[in-house]
Scaffold this motif. Structure first.
Motif, PDB file in Angstrom:
ATOM      1  N   GLY A 202       0.819  -1.205   0.000  1.00  0.00           N
ATOM      2  CA  GLY A 202       0.000   0.000   0.000  1.00  0.00           C
ATOM      3  C   GLY A 202       0.856   1.259   0.000  1.00  0.00           C
ATOM      4  O   GLY A 202       1.815   1.366   0.774  1.00  0.00           O
ATOM      5  N   ALA A 203       0.531   2.221  -0.881  1.00  0.00           N
ATOM      6  CA  ALA A 203       1.288   3.471  -0.964  1.00  0.00           C
ATOM      7  C   ALA A 203       0.502   4.478  -1.802  1.00  0.00           C
ATOM      8  O   ALA A 203      -0.468   4.129  -2.482  1.00  0.00           O
ATOM      9  CB  ALA A 203       2.675   3.243  -1.575  1.00  0.00           C
ATOM     10  N   VAL A 204       0.949   5.754  -1.753  1.00  0.00           N
ATOM     11  CA  VAL A 204       0.305   6.838  -2.508  1.00  0.00           C
ATOM     12  C   VAL A 204       1.086   7.092  -3.797  1.00  0.00           C
ATOM     13  O   VAL A 204       2.324   7.145  -3.783  1.00  0.00           O
ATOM     14  CB  VAL A 204       0.251   8.130  -1.658  1.00  0.00           C
ATOM     15  N   PHE A 205       0.342   7.272  -4.903  1.00  0.00           N
ATOM     16  CA  PHE A 205       0.977   7.497  -6.201  1.00  0.00           C
ATOM     17  C   PHE A 205       0.241   8.595  -6.967  1.00  0.00           C
ATOM     18  O   PHE A 205      -0.976   8.770  -6.814  1.00  0.00           O
ATOM     19  CB  PHE A 205       0.957   6.214  -7.047  1.00  0.00           C
ATOM     20  N   GLN A 206       1.012   9.316  -7.791  1.00  0.00           N
ATOM     21  CA  GLN A 206       0.444  10.269  -8.741  1.00  0.00           C
ATOM     22  C   GLN A 206       0.149   9.495 -10.022  1.00  0.00           C
ATOM     23  O   GLN A 206       1.060   9.009 -10.693  1.00  0.00           O
ATOM     24  CB  GLN A 206       1.430  11.410  -9.012  1.00  0.00           C
ATOM     25  N   LEU A 207      -1.134   9.379 -10.362  1.00  0.00           N
ATOM     26  CA  LEU A 207      -1.536   8.597 -11.527  1.00  0.00           C
ATOM     27  C   LEU A 207      -2.271   9.478 -12.524  1.00  0.00           C
ATOM     28  O   LEU A 207      -2.837  10.519 -12.148  1.00  0.00           O
ATOM     29  CB  LEU A 207      -2.429   7.426 -11.106  1.00  0.00           C
ATOM     30  N   ASN A 208      -2.255   9.062 -13.770  1.00  0.00           N
ATOM     31  CA  ASN A 208      -2.885   9.826 -14.844  1.00  0.00           C
ATOM     32  C   ASN A 208      -4.157   9.148 -15.336  1.00  0.00           C
ATOM     33  O   ASN A 208      -4.332   7.925 -15.180  1.00  0.00           O
ATOM     34  CB  ASN A 208      -1.909   9.995 -16.016  1.00  0.00           C
ATOM     35  N   LYS A 209      -5.006   9.934 -15.913  1.00  0.00           N
ATOM     36  CA  LYS A 209      -6.243   9.401 -16.471  1.00  0.00           C
ATOM     37  C   LYS A 209      -5.921   8.346 -17.535  1.00  0.00           C
ATOM     38  O   LYS A 209      -5.092   8.571 -18.402  1.00  0.00           O
ATOM     39  CB  LYS A 209      -7.080  10.522 -17.091  1.00  0.00           C
ATOM     40  N   GLY A 210      -6.582   7.207 -17.421  1.00  0.00           N
ATOM     41  CA  GLY A 210      -6.353   6.130 -18.375  1.00  0.00           C
ATOM     42  C   GLY A 210      -5.266   5.153 -17.967  1.00  0.00           C
ATOM     43  O   GLY A 210      -5.094   4.119 -18.642  1.00  0.00           O
ATOM     44  N   ASP A 211      -4.518   5.425 -16.892  1.00  0.00           N
ATOM     45  CA  ASP A 211      -3.517   4.462 -16.423  1.00  0.00           C
ATOM     46  C   ASP A 211      -4.194   3.149 -16.023  1.00  0.00           C
ATOM     47  O   ASP A 211      -5.344   3.142 -15.560  1.00  0.00           O
ATOM     48  CB  ASP A 211      -2.755   5.027 -15.221  1.00  0.00           C
ATOM     49  N   LYS A 212      -3.461   2.068 -16.158  1.00  0.00           N
ATOM     50  CA  LYS A 212      -4.004   0.758 -15.827  1.00  0.00           C
ATOM     51  C   LYS A 212      -3.140   0.105 -14.745  1.00  0.00           C
ATOM     52  O   LYS A 212      -1.912   0.140 -14.816  1.00  0.00           O
ATOM     53  CB  LYS A 212      -4.054  -0.131 -17.074  1.00  0.00           C
ATOM     54  N   LEU A 213      -3.802  -0.487 -13.755  1.00  0.00           N
ATOM     55  CA  LEU A 213      -3.114  -1.165 -12.658  1.00  0.00           C
ATOM     56  C   LEU A 213      -3.514  -2.630 -12.645  1.00  0.00           C
ATOM     57  O   LEU A 213      -4.675  -2.979 -12.871  1.00  0.00           O
ATOM     58  CB  LEU A 213      -3.483  -0.521 -11.308  1.00  0.00           C
ATOM     59  N   TRP A 214      -2.563  -3.515 -12.369  1.00  0.00           N
ATOM     60  CA  TRP A 214      -2.856  -4.929 -12.260  1.00  0.00           C
ATOM     61  C   TRP A 214      -1.864  -5.575 -11.295  1.00  0.00           C
ATOM     62  O   TRP A 214      -0.891  -4.945 -10.863  1.00  0.00           O
ATOM     63  CB  TRP A 214      -2.801  -5.618 -13.624  1.00  0.00           C
ATOM     64  N   THR A 215      -2.127  -6.821 -10.950  1.00  0.00           N
ATOM     65  CA  THR A 215      -1.264  -7.529 -10.004  1.00  0.00           C
ATOM     66  C   THR A 215      -0.636  -8.742 -10.669  1.00  0.00           C
ATOM     67  O   THR A 215      -1.171  -9.297 -11.630  1.00  0.00           O
ATOM     68  CB  THR A 215      -2.056  -8.006  -8.777  1.00  0.00           C
ATOM     69  N   GLU A 216       0.512  -9.152 -10.133  1.00  0.00           N
ATOM     70  CA  GLU A 216       1.195 -10.362 -10.562  1.00  0.00           C
ATOM     71  C   GLU A 216       1.540 -11.157  -9.311  1.00  0.00           C
ATOM     72  O   GLU A 216       2.216 -10.645  -8.417  1.00  0.00           O
ATOM     73  CB  GLU A 216       2.469 -10.015 -11.350  1.00  0.00           C
ATOM     74  N   THR A 217       1.051 -12.390  -9.239  1.00  0.00           N
ATOM     75  CA  THR A 217       1.212 -13.205  -8.037  1.00  0.00           C
ATOM     76  C   THR A 217       1.654 -14.606  -8.416  1.00  0.00           C
ATOM     77  O   THR A 217       1.063 -15.229  -9.314  1.00  0.00           O
ATOM     78  CB  THR A 217      -0.115 -13.289  -7.255  1.00  0.00           C
ATOM     79  N   ASN A 218       2.697 -15.100  -7.752  1.00  0.00           N
ATOM     80  CA  ASN A 218       3.103 -16.488  -7.996  1.00  0.00           C
ATOM     81  C   ASN A 218       2.357 -17.408  -7.023  1.00  0.00           C
ATOM     82  O   ASN A 218       1.619 -16.945  -6.136  1.00  0.00           O
ATOM     83  CB  ASN A 218       4.620 -16.646  -7.848  1.00  0.00           C
ATOM     84  N   GLN A 219       2.496 -18.665  -7.182  1.00  0.00           N
ATOM     85  CA  GLN A 219       1.851 -19.659  -6.322  1.00  0.00           C
ATOM     86  C   GLN A 219       0.336 -19.435  -6.245  1.00  0.00           C
ATOM     87  O   GLN A 219      -0.277 -19.503  -5.167  1.00  0.00           O
ATOM     88  CB  GLN A 219       2.454 -19.615  -4.908  1.00  0.00           C
ATOM     89  N   SER A 220      -0.278 -19.137  -7.391  1.00  0.00           N
ATOM     90  CA  SER A 220      -1.718 -18.858  -7.406  1.00  0.00           C
ATOM     91  C   SER A 220      -2.570 -19.984  -6.826  1.00  0.00           C
ATOM     92  O   SER A 220      -3.564 -19.720  -6.139  1.00  0.00           O
ATOM     93  CB  SER A 220      -2.169 -18.549  -8.841  1.00  0.00           C
ATOM     94  N   PRO A 221      -2.224 -21.262  -7.071  1.00  0.00           N
ATOM     95  CA  PRO A 221      -3.048 -22.334  -6.490  1.00  0.00           C
ATOM     96  C   PRO A 221      -3.043 -22.344  -4.965  1.00  0.00           C
ATOM     97  O   PRO A 221      -3.921 -22.950  -4.347  1.00  0.00           O
ATOM     98  CB  PRO A 221      -2.398 -23.613  -7.052  1.00  0.00           C
ATOM     99  N   GLU A 222      -2.066 -21.679  -4.352  1.00  0.00           N
ATOM    100  CA  GLU A 222      -1.972 -21.653  -2.888  1.00  0.00           C
ATOM    101  C   GLU A 222      -2.691 -20.450  -2.272  1.00  0.00           C
ATOM    102  O   GLU A 222      -2.645 -20.252  -1.065  1.00  0.00           O
ATOM    103  CB  GLU A 222      -0.491 -21.612  -2.465  1.00  0.00           C
ATOM    104  N   LEU A 223      -3.357 -19.640  -3.082  1.00  0.00           N
ATOM    105  CA  LEU A 223      -4.004 -18.427  -2.579  1.00  0.00           C
ATOM    106  C   LEU A 223      -5.243 -18.748  -1.756  1.00  0.00           C
ATOM    107  O   LEU A 223      -6.001 -19.669  -2.061  1.00  0.00           O
ATOM    108  CB  LEU A 223      -4.393 -17.520  -3.746  1.00  0.00           C
ATOM    109  N   GLU A 224      -5.438 -17.938  -0.714  1.00  0.00           N
ATOM    110  CA  GLU A 224      -6.667 -17.981   0.078  1.00  0.00           C
ATOM    111  C   GLU A 224      -7.608 -16.919  -0.496  1.00  0.00           C
ATOM    112  O   GLU A 224      -7.271 -15.721  -0.510  1.00  0.00           O
ATOM    113  CB  GLU A 224      -6.374 -17.659   1.541  1.00  0.00           C
ATOM    114  N   THR A 225      -8.771 -17.341  -0.990  1.00  0.00           N
ATOM    115  CA  THR A 225      -9.663 -16.401  -1.671  1.00  0.00           C
ATOM    116  C   THR A 225     -11.004 -16.227  -0.957  1.00  0.00           C
ATOM    117  O   THR A 225     -11.975 -15.788  -1.560  1.00  0.00           O
ATOM    118  CB  THR A 225      -9.912 -16.857  -3.117  1.00  0.00           C
ATOM    119  N   GLU A 226     -11.065 -16.557   0.335  1.00  0.00           N
ATOM    120  CA  GLU A 226     -12.272 -16.255   1.093  1.00  0.00           C
ATOM    121  C   GLU A 226     -12.376 -14.744   1.271  1.00  0.00           C
ATOM    122  O   GLU A 226     -11.385 -14.004   1.147  1.00  0.00           O
ATOM    123  CB  GLU A 226     -12.238 -16.956   2.443  1.00  0.00           C
ATOM    124  N   GLU A 227     -13.584 -14.249   1.578  1.00  0.00           N
ATOM    125  CA  GLU A 227     -13.819 -12.811   1.686  1.00  0.00           C
ATOM    126  C   GLU A 227     -12.880 -12.171   2.711  1.00  0.00           C
ATOM    127  O   GLU A 227     -12.753 -12.631   3.839  1.00  0.00           O
ATOM    128  CB  GLU A 227     -15.267 -12.551   2.091  1.00  0.00           C
TER     129      GLU A 227
END
Length: 251
Positions: free
Chosen positions: A216-241
C-alpha cells in the motif's frame, strides 16, 4: 398580623378623663414571606415537570444505546481491527474508489488471480472500471493503491526426508501501465519465504504455512492508467472474503 401601639394622653388631664386610642398597623413582612413561599412552590413544581420530561425523552435512547453496545461490542471491535474492513470503509467514503475481491479458478487455463467487483465487499464508483482484470484510473491525481495476497502453502512434498528442506518463495506485485511513461512499471512488490527449517514440524498438523503479503502506498496517476497484479503460487491463494483484495481511492 396586626400590631397595636398606645398613644399618650394629655398628662394634665386626670386619669379618668384620659382617653387611650389603639391604632392598628399592618405588617408587610408577613405578606412578603407568603409571596416568597408561593413563588418557591411554583418554581419547584416547574422544575419537577422539566426534570420528568427530560428523563422521559432521554431514557429510551440511553436504553437503546446500551442494548446495542452489549449485543454488538464484540462484532464492532473485530471489524475495527480488521485492515480489510478499514480500507473498504475509507474507500467507500471517497468520491472515486474501487475495491476488488480475489478469486482463483483451478480449471482456468490462464492460471492467474482473478479480480471481481461484484462479490463480498467489492464495489466500484466515481468512474473506476475493471477491464480485463485491470483497474482503469478515471482522472489524473493522487491515489492510494493497496493490495493483499494471502497464501496457505503445504510444505510437504511427500518425501519425509526432504520435508524440512523445501523452500518456497511467495511474491506479490502491483504494476502500472501509463502512456506518460511509455510502458509498464512496477509500483510496489514484496517477497516472502516459507517452508524453511521447521516445515517438517508444521506439516504434522496438515495445515501448512499461512502468510499474507500486504502492499500500500500513494501514487500520482494519470487518467487512463491501468493497474494490475502479478502473483506467484496462485493455487496456494486464500480467496475467502477479506483474505485477498486489490483497490485504490482518490485523495
Amino acid at each position: 398580623m396586626a400590631a397595636y401601639t398606645t398613644t399618650l394622653g394629655d398628662v394634665e388631664m386626670g386619669l379618668e378623663d384620659r382617653t387611650v386610642v389603639l391604632v392598628e398597623k399592618k405588617s408587610c413582612t408577613g405578606q412578603i414571606w407568603k409571596a416568597s413561599g408561593a413563588l418557591l412552590i411554583v418554581a419547584l413544581c416547574l422544575g419537577g415537570v422539566l426534570l420528568f420530561a427530560w428523563c422521559w425523552n432521554g431514557r429510551p435512547e440511553i436504553m437503546m444505546q446500551s442494548g446495542q453496545t452489549e449485543a454488538q461490542i464484540k462484532e464492532d471491535t473485530s471489524k475495527k481491527t480488521d485492515p480489510h474492513y478499514t480500507l473498504s470503509r475509507i474507500s467507500s467514503k471517497a468520491k472515486a474508489a474501487i475495491h476488488l475481491e480475489g478469486t482463483y479458478n483451478d480449471e482456468s487455463s490462464e492460471n492467474e488471480l482473478e479480480w471481481r467487483n461484484d462479490q463480498g465487499q467489492a464495489f466500484a464508483q466515481g468512474g473506476f472500471q475493471l477491464v480485463k482484470n485491470q483497474i482503469v484510473i478515471p482522472q489524473t491525481g493522487l491515489y492510494f493503491v493497496y493490495s493483499q495476497a494471502s497464501f496457505r502453502v503445504s510444505c510437504s512434498n511427500g518425501d519425509e526426508e526432504r520435508a524440512g528442506k523445501r523452500l518456497t518463495p511467495l511474491s506479490h506485485r502491483v504494476s502500472r501501465y501509463s502512456d506518460s511513461i511509455g510502458g509498464n512499471a512496477s509500483l510496489m512488490s514484496a517477497v516472502r519465504s516459507v517452508c524453511q527449517n521447521t516445515a517438517k514440524e508444521d506439516n504434522t498438523s496438515g495445515h501448512g504455512w499461512y502468510n499474507a503479503i500486504y502492499l500500500g502506498a500513494v501514487f500520482q496517476l494519470n487518467k487512463g492508467d491501468k493497474l494490475w497484479t502479478e502473483t506467484n503460487q496462485s493455487p496456494e491463494l486464500e480467496t475467502e472474503e477479506g483474505e485477498t483484495f486489490f483497490g485504490a481511492f482518490a485523495l
